[in-house]
Design an enzyme around this catalytic site. Structure first.
Site, PDB file in Angstrom:
ATOM      1  CG  ASN A  62      -4.509  25.891   9.620  1.00 44.62           C
ATOM      2  OD1 ASN A  62      -5.160  25.283  10.459  1.00 44.62           O
ATOM      3  ND2 ASN A  62      -4.048  27.103   9.838  1.00 44.62           N
ATOM      4  CD  GLU A  64       0.241  28.419  10.496  1.00 44.67           C
ATOM      5  OE1 GLU A  64       1.009  28.771  11.423  1.00 44.67           O
ATOM      6  OE2 GLU A  64      -0.777  29.058  10.171  1.00 44.67           O
ATOM      7  CB  CYS A  73      -4.990  25.849   3.008  1.00 44.40           C
ATOM      8  SG  CYS A  73      -4.331  27.465   2.624  1.00 44.40           S
ATOM      9  CD  GLU A  75      -9.633  25.633   2.832  1.00 46.22           C
ATOM     10  OE1 GLU A  75      -8.572  25.485   3.470  1.00 46.22           O
ATOM     11  OE2 GLU A  75     -10.219  26.723   2.751  1.00 46.22           O
ATOM     12  CB  CYS A 112      -6.509  31.065  -0.034  1.00 46.73           C
ATOM     13  SG  CYS A 112      -5.700  29.491  -0.371  1.00 46.73           S
ATOM     14  CB  CYS A 115      -7.991  26.251  -1.046  1.00 43.54           C
ATOM     15  SG  CYS A 115      -6.717  25.904   0.182  1.00 43.54           S
TER      16      CYS A 115
HETATM   17  N1  THU Z   1      -5.609  28.888   5.593  1.00 45.16           N
HETATM   18  C1  THU Z   1      -6.338  27.770   5.326  1.00 45.16           C
HETATM   19  O1  THU Z   1      -6.185  26.738   5.978  1.00 45.16           O
HETATM   20  N2  THU Z   1      -7.242  27.827   4.319  1.00 45.16           N
HETATM   21  C2  THU Z   1      -7.441  28.899   3.508  1.00 45.16           C
HETATM   22  O2  THU Z   1      -8.207  28.814   2.546  1.00 45.16           O
HETATM   23  C3  THU Z   1      -6.733  30.162   3.771  1.00 45.16           C
HETATM   24  C4  THU Z   1      -5.771  30.148   4.892  1.00 45.16           C
HETATM   25  C5  THU Z   1      -4.576  28.833   6.641  1.00 45.16           C
HETATM   26  C6  THU Z   1      -3.178  28.956   6.141  1.00 45.16           C
HETATM   27  C7  THU Z   1      -2.455  29.461   7.372  1.00 45.16           C
HETATM   28  O3  THU Z   1      -2.065  28.341   8.147  1.00 45.16           O
HETATM   29  C8  THU Z   1      -3.509  30.246   8.133  1.00 45.16           C
HETATM   30  O4  THU Z   1      -4.767  29.887   7.554  1.00 45.16           O
HETATM   31  C9  THU Z   1      -3.338  31.761   8.043  1.00 45.16           C
HETATM   32  O5  THU Z   1      -3.227  32.173   6.736  1.00 45.16           O
END
Ligand code: THU
Length: 162
Positions: A62, A64, A73, A75, A112, A115
């Site tokens: 991930n 940010e 994310c 994925e 999520c 994704c």
């Molecule tokens: N996140 C992912 O990388 N994959 C997911 O399917 C859900 C959330 C990340 C996004 C963010 O950087 C952190 O998790 C907290 O939400």
């Protein structure tokens, strides 16, 4: 009116020792992918390892951004990287894992909705199922044989074709 039911099949493993060698390897690589997570805001690291039919494994984590919605994310970072680097690649399987220093994660972290929608389209495009493993380092592991098990009502493109 009809009332219908959907059955979703998935497997649950008590730990990594119950997985096959190649699944264990993919889980270990998803853990390795955590190292490149850029998550100063959530402090929640997510890593994925995606195995292609060629045997190659693509990692993602991930990423940010201070403007929060601009992050992505793990994925989707890995899937879009595959889409742009190997547009005709066939994905066999993917492992996803998460870690945070704030608490111990004891259940698998599942992807999520955004994704899942992207995973569903990759699966549809290649017409073969993508196996998904949600790997929890200190808890149970979930495995689904296809993204369809995770998002049976994915948005599909024929809705745009009329
Ligand atoms: N996140 C992912 O990388 N994959 C997911 O399917 C859900 C959330 C990340 C996004 C963010 O950087 C952190 O998790 C907290 O939400």
């Amino acid at each position: 009116m009809k009332s219908l039911n959907l059955n979703i099949s998935f497997e649950q493993y008590a730990g990594i020792d119950e997985l096959s060698d190649s699944e264990r390897q993919l889980c270990a690589l998803s853990e390795k992918a955590l190292a490149t997570s850029y998550s100063p805001y959530s402090k929640f690291r997510v890593g994925t390892a995606i195995r292609l039919a060629t045997g190659e494994v693509v990692l993602g984590s991930n990423q940010e951004n201070l403007a929060y919605p601009s992050g992505l994310c793990a994925e989707r970072v890995a899937l879009f990287s595959i889409g742009s680097t190997y547009p005709n690649a066939v994905i066999e399987s993917m492992a996803i894992t998460a870690q945070t220093d704030n608490f111990e994660i004891l259940t698998p972290v599942t992807s999520c909705g955004g994704c899942l929608q992207v995973m569903a389209e990759f699966e549809r495009k290649q017409s073969t199922p993508i196996e998904v493993i949600f790997y929890c380092l200190n808890g149970e592991i979930l495995k689904v044989p296809s993204v369809k098990s995770l998002l049976p009502f994915a948005f599909v493109e024929d809705r745009l074709e009329r």
